[in-house]
Design a protein around this motif. Structure first.
Motif, mmCIF file in Angstrom:
data_model
loop_
_atom_site.group_PDB
_atom_site.id
_atom_site.type_symbol
_atom_site.label_atom_id
_atom_site.label_comp_id
_atom_site.label_asym_id
_atom_site.label_seq_id
_atom_site.Cartn_x
_atom_site.Cartn_y
_atom_site.Cartn_z
ATOM 1 N N LEU A 258 32.225 84.921 -25.143
ATOM 2 C CA LEU A 258 31.864 84.986 -26.553
ATOM 3 C C LEU A 258 30.404 84.600 -26.781
ATOM 4 O O LEU A 258 29.830 84.868 -27.834
ATOM 5 N N ARG A 259 29.766 84.010 -25.780
ATOM 6 C CA ARG A 259 28.400 83.516 -25.978
ATOM 7 C C ARG A 259 27.409 84.678 -26.019
ATOM 8 O O ARG A 259 27.459 85.578 -25.188
ATOM 9 N N ALA A 260 26.506 84.623 -26.996
ATOM 10 C CA ALA A 260 25.494 85.681 -27.125
ATOM 11 C C ALA A 260 24.449 85.579 -26.020
ATOM 12 O O ALA A 260 23.805 86.556 -25.663
ATOM 13 N N SER A 261 24.255 84.356 -25.488
ATOM 14 C CA SER A 261 23.297 84.161 -24.382
ATOM 15 C C SER A 261 23.664 82.859 -23.676
ATOM 16 O O SER A 261 24.626 82.183 -24.064
ATOM 17 N N ASN A 262 22.890 82.465 -22.694
ATOM 18 C CA ASN A 262 23.167 81.195 -22.011
ATOM 19 C C ASN A 262 22.338 80.069 -22.621
ATOM 20 O O ASN A 262 22.169 79.005 -22.032
ATOM 21 N N CYS A 263 21.850 80.303 -23.855
ATOM 22 C CA CYS A 263 21.123 79.229 -24.550
ATOM 23 C C CYS A 263 22.103 78.432 -25.415
ATOM 24 O O CYS A 263 22.896 79.002 -26.171
ATOM 25 N N HIS A 278 28.651 91.473 -32.835
ATOM 26 C CA HIS A 278 28.891 92.896 -33.105
ATOM 27 C C HIS A 278 29.168 93.628 -31.800
ATOM 28 O O HIS A 278 28.669 93.230 -30.734
ATOM 29 N N TRP A 279 29.939 94.713 -31.890
ATOM 30 C CA TRP A 279 30.307 95.443 -30.667
ATOM 31 C C TRP A 279 29.097 96.127 -30.026
ATOM 32 O O TRP A 279 29.048 96.289 -28.808
ATOM 33 N N LEU A 280 28.072 96.488 -30.820
ATOM 34 C CA LEU A 280 26.866 97.046 -30.202
ATOM 35 C C LEU A 280 26.187 96.005 -29.325
ATOM 36 O O LEU A 280 25.597 96.313 -28.298
ATOM 37 N N GLN A 281 26.283 94.748 -29.734
ATOM 38 C CA GLN A 281 25.687 93.651 -28.969
ATOM 39 C C GLN A 281 26.525 93.364 -27.723
ATOM 40 O O GLN A 281 26.030 93.268 -26.616
ATOM 41 N N ARG A 282 27.852 93.244 -27.910
ATOM 42 C CA ARG A 282 28.738 92.881 -26.801
ATOM 43 C C ARG A 282 28.759 93.957 -25.709
ATOM 44 O O ARG A 282 28.849 93.642 -24.525
ATOM 45 N N PHE A 283 28.666 95.227 -26.143
ATOM 46 C CA PHE A 283 28.813 96.317 -25.175
ATOM 47 C C PHE A 283 27.544 97.163 -25.032
ATOM 48 O O PHE A 283 27.600 98.338 -24.658
#
Ligand code: ISE
Length: 337
Positions: A258-263, A278-283
């Motif tokens: 679920l994390r958007a980044s490792n920050c 958002h799915w554009l971000q996840r995929f």
């Protein structure tokens, strides 16, 4: 270097991303033309991305001699029109999920593709996501023994625009199942390498009875005895959360982050990380790899990786889930011929 001239029908949310990937990130493809039901949108995207031509209809785009292959990314109710246009003009086609909103239209699409002798690929992008692809490879290498159960979590922060009444989604007869859960149904079928024989689903518009169904639980039974449990929520609020577990007789594979980044952030108040929203971000990587694979296979005259039959199979499961939820009973699927 040989390039594939790609025409994209529908340049809204996902179609715009595909157009950007073709124009900027795939050296073996060029954006030959775009089309959209809103001519102003087609023109704006063509000008922004350097496509030489734009159209207001699928047929005009498919007829363009510089369009060698067609990517259908319009709203689901227009997928059949896009596939038929590509077939009519002898063009290979990649169509976003669902293949069509109804099985009857899916059969029309498959018949037209077969009659025209063109190739139809279906855009189940999760199969190209590095995490899911690794899980599939490790499962096939026997690392968890015999896979027997898939548990899928699929949560949107809010109701997708494609399901809002204003989007003309009334024609989206399958709702949460055809628009959203269909990804998890294809995923389970692909991971287990088996066909679904029974579907049992419940769904509810938990927040407001006047709204479309926004929560759904589906159980799938497969021909060789495997099971899948699919949870879809369209109102989770916190982010875009897609995860899966594949349980085998000798271990379990886990997919999803679920994390958007490792920050992360640590303060006296505690620890926090920003979620994917958002799915554009996840995929993002999956969508790029999906179109890259389609371009390479089309240039190489290879058969589709995700076939029209895969698209129809996932739609059949989704349609059965909708029926099961509406009728309050399990629905059996006919044996795959
Ligand atoms: C959307 O069309 C997608 O394909 C997303 O992957 C899914 O999570 C979302 O619910 C759909 O509306």
């Amino acid at each position: 270097m040989e390039q594939l001239g790609v025409g994209i029908i529908g340049v809204g949310t996902i179609g715009r991303r595909h157009a950007e990937n073709v124009a900027w990130r795939l050296p073996r493809a060029r954006l030959a033309a775009v089309a959209d039901a809103n001519p102003a949108t087609a023109r704006a995207v063509a000008e922004a991305l350097g496509a030489p031509r734009w159209y207001a209809s699928a047929d005009e785009l498919a007829a363009d001699p510089d369009v060698q292959a067609v990517l259908v990314a319009s709203s689901a109710v227009a997928h059949l029109d896009g596939i038929l246009a590509a077939a009519r003009h002898g063009k290979d086609v990649l169509c976003e999920k669902p293949i069509t909103p109804t099985l009857a239209d899916a059969d029309r699409a498959l018949a037209a593709v077969a009659a025209a002798g063109v190739r139809l690929e279906i855009g189940f992008m999760r199969r190209f996501d590095p995490g899911f692809a690794e899980a599939k490879a490790r499962l096939e290498a026997g690392e968890i023994g015999t896979p027997v159960l898939v548990k899928a979590t699929h949560r949107n922060p809010s109701l997708p625009p494609s399901l809002l009444p204003a989007s003309g989604a009334a024609a989206m007869v399958g709702g949460i199942f055809v628009d959203s859960a269909i990804h998890d149904f294809d995923q389970a079928r692909w991971l287990l390498g088996d066909e679904v024989v029974e579907v049992h689903a419940v769904a509810a518009p938990v927040l407001d009875p006047a709204r479309p169904q926004d929560q759904a639980l589906t159980t799938l039974r497969f021909a060789r005895g495997g099971l899948a449990a699919v949870e879809v929520s369209l109102t989770c609020g916190y982010g875009y959360d897609v995860r899966a577990e594949i349980v085998g007789t000798a271990g379990t594979l886990f997919v999803g982050d679920l994390r958007a980044s490792n920050c992360g952030l640590a303060t006296a108040a505690g620890l926090s990380q920003r979620p994917v929203v958002h799915w554009l971000q996840r995929f993002a990587e999956a969508y790029l790899l999906e179109v890259e694979s389609w371009v390479e296979r089309t240039l190489g005259n290879q058969p589709p990786l995700i076939t029209g039959r895969d698209g129809r199979a996932a739609l059949e499961i989704a349609t059965a889930a909708k029926r099961s939820a509406d009728e309050g009973r399990a629905v059996e699927l006919p044996p795959v011929g």
